[in-house]
Design an enzyme around this catalytic site. Structure first.
Site, PDB file in Angstrom:
ATOM      1  N   CYS A 288      -2.270  -5.962   0.047  1.00  0.00           N
ATOM      2  CA  CYS A 288      -1.962  -4.552   0.288  1.00  0.00           C
ATOM      3  C   CYS A 288      -0.569  -4.145  -0.192  1.00  0.00           C
ATOM      4  O   CYS A 288      -0.275  -2.953  -0.298  1.00  0.00           O
ATOM      5  CB  CYS A 288      -2.119  -4.218   1.767  1.00  0.00           C
ATOM      6  SG  CYS A 288      -3.751  -4.607   2.418  1.00  0.00           S
TER       7      CYS A 288
ATOM      8  N   HIS B 207       1.721   2.152   2.955  1.00  0.00           N
ATOM      9  CA  HIS B 207       0.381   1.575   2.919  1.00  0.00           C
ATOM     10  C   HIS B 207      -0.445   2.159   4.063  1.00  0.00           C
ATOM     11  O   HIS B 207       0.016   2.256   5.201  1.00  0.00           O
ATOM     12  CB  HIS B 207       0.464   0.061   3.037  1.00  0.00           C
ATOM     13  CG  HIS B 207      -0.856  -0.597   3.263  1.00  0.00           C
ATOM     14  ND1 HIS B 207      -1.947  -0.356   2.456  1.00  0.00           N
ATOM     15  CD2 HIS B 207      -1.273  -1.469   4.217  1.00  0.00           C
ATOM     16  CE1 HIS B 207      -2.975  -1.061   2.893  1.00  0.00           C
ATOM     17  NE2 HIS B 207      -2.588  -1.736   3.956  1.00  0.00           N
TER      18      HIS B 207
ATOM     19  N   ASN C 140      -8.508   1.696   4.743  1.00  0.00           N
ATOM     20  CA  ASN C 140      -7.535   0.808   4.116  1.00  0.00           C
ATOM     21  C   ASN C 140      -8.100   0.346   2.773  1.00  0.00           C
ATOM     22  O   ASN C 140      -9.053  -0.428   2.729  1.00  0.00           O
ATOM     23  CB  ASN C 140      -7.274  -0.389   5.029  1.00  0.00           C
ATOM     24  CG  ASN C 140      -6.226  -1.347   4.473  1.00  0.00           C
ATOM     25  OD1 ASN C 140      -5.874  -1.299   3.309  1.00  0.00           O
ATOM     26  ND2 ASN C 140      -5.745  -2.238   5.325  1.00  0.00           N
TER      27      ASN C 140
END
Length: 320
Positions: A114, A247, A277
């Site tokens: 990520c 993020h 996500n």
């Protein structure tokens, strides 16, 4: 002295949105209320069975190139951040280069989960500032739906697929004011896909597993630390920041980070409700959305931050 600036952004989300209720209808034992209350996620997108990371990346790159007023042949560096490559090798970046009909750019993948996009952006910055390259495509592209355990409601509801890209070009004026990258492999086991291919068979567990509470605490701490580190390196107060683009993992992480930095939530770009996500794609997806809807404008101070399995984390402070 050579600097570099983002001159175009683009993104792509595959298919139609999949709501929390749609997941319930598929047989996952959860509810819209349970997911939304704990994560802020309402919907996400999943790639079709025949769509790969390079397919999503291609759409995002074309949009970024158009926004920058560049042709694919102008690009001399392609870096793709992904944890879900099309295949073991060649790299997704080389496959993307071929799809763009560019035969001369340096092309390679970066795997920092990520945090992958901010890793790739920082690497591209070094290439351009060295004078070796002038125009880069930096991409985050993921099909995380391929590595989810659909029997684990604590993880499978969190993730989605997508891609985001930026064109980064040499400039006479500073664009990236500061950047930092970190890693600590001691935390490797709290978020991982501990599987591999051996002798043509899968060895280990090829699906995502996560210690949610440990990841939450770690992410809040390092996102706050990184933001302070970036502003200190640029010798600017936090009050000078126009936008934080972190993020997108969990709205509670974003809220906790904003509180620590004494930053109002209306200065935080939040897309997790609609995207889930998307790992390395989440930061460029959120950046492109905020650029295209007019929130992020030229001259503003923008911070990008990522944190992911490894553990890896980092960020970049931009004069957009």
């Amino acid at each position: 002295m050579t600097f570099c600036r983002i001159t175009g952004t683009g993104s792509y989300l595959p298919g139609s949105p999949v709501s929390n209720d749609d997941l319930v209808a598929r047989g996952i034992e959860t509810s819209d209320e349970w997911i939304a209350e704990r994560t802020g996620i309402r919907r996400r997108h999943f790639a079709a069975d025949d769509e790969k990371s390079s397919d999503l990346a291609l759409h995002a790159c074309r949009r970024a190139l158009e926004a920058a007023g560049r042709l694919a042949q102008d690009i001399d560096l392609i870096i793709v951040a992904t944890s879900t490559p099309d295949q073991v090798f060649p790299s997704t970046a080389c496959l993307l280069q071929n799809r763009l009909e560019n035969r001369t750019a340096v092309a390679f993948d970066v795997q920092a989960v990520c945090a992958g996009f901010v890793y790739a952006l920082t690497i591209a910055e070094k290439f351009i500032r060295s004078g070796s390259h002038k125009c880069a495509l930096v991409v985050g592209s993921e099909v995380f739906s391929r590595i989810l355990n659909w029997d684990d409601r604590g993880t499978c509801v969190l993730f989605g697929d997508g891609a985001g890209a930026v064109v980064l070009e040499a400039s006479d004026e500073p664009g990236i004011l500061s950047s930092v990258l970190h890693a600590d492999g001691h935390y490797h086991d709290i978020l991982s896909v501990p599987g591999t291919v051996c002798g043509g068979k899968v060895s280990g567990t090829p699906l995502l597993q996560m210690d949610g509470q440990a990841v939450f605490k770690f992410a809040v701490r390092v996102l706050g630390d990184t933001a302070i580190e970036l502003m200190d390196a640029a010798k600017l107060p936090m009050t000078a920041l126009d936008w934080l683009v972190p993020h997108q993992a969990n709205v509670r992480i974003l809220q906790s980070t904003a509180r620590r930095l004494d930053l109002p939530m209306d200065k935080v770009v939040v897309t997790v409700a609609d995207h889930g996500n998307t790992s390395a794609a989440s930061v460029p997806l959120a950046l492109d959305l905020a650029v295209r809807d007019g929130r992020i404008r030229r001259g503003q101070l923008v911070m990008l931050e990522g944190v992911g399995g490894g553990f890896t984390w980092g960020g970049a402070l931009l004069r957009f």
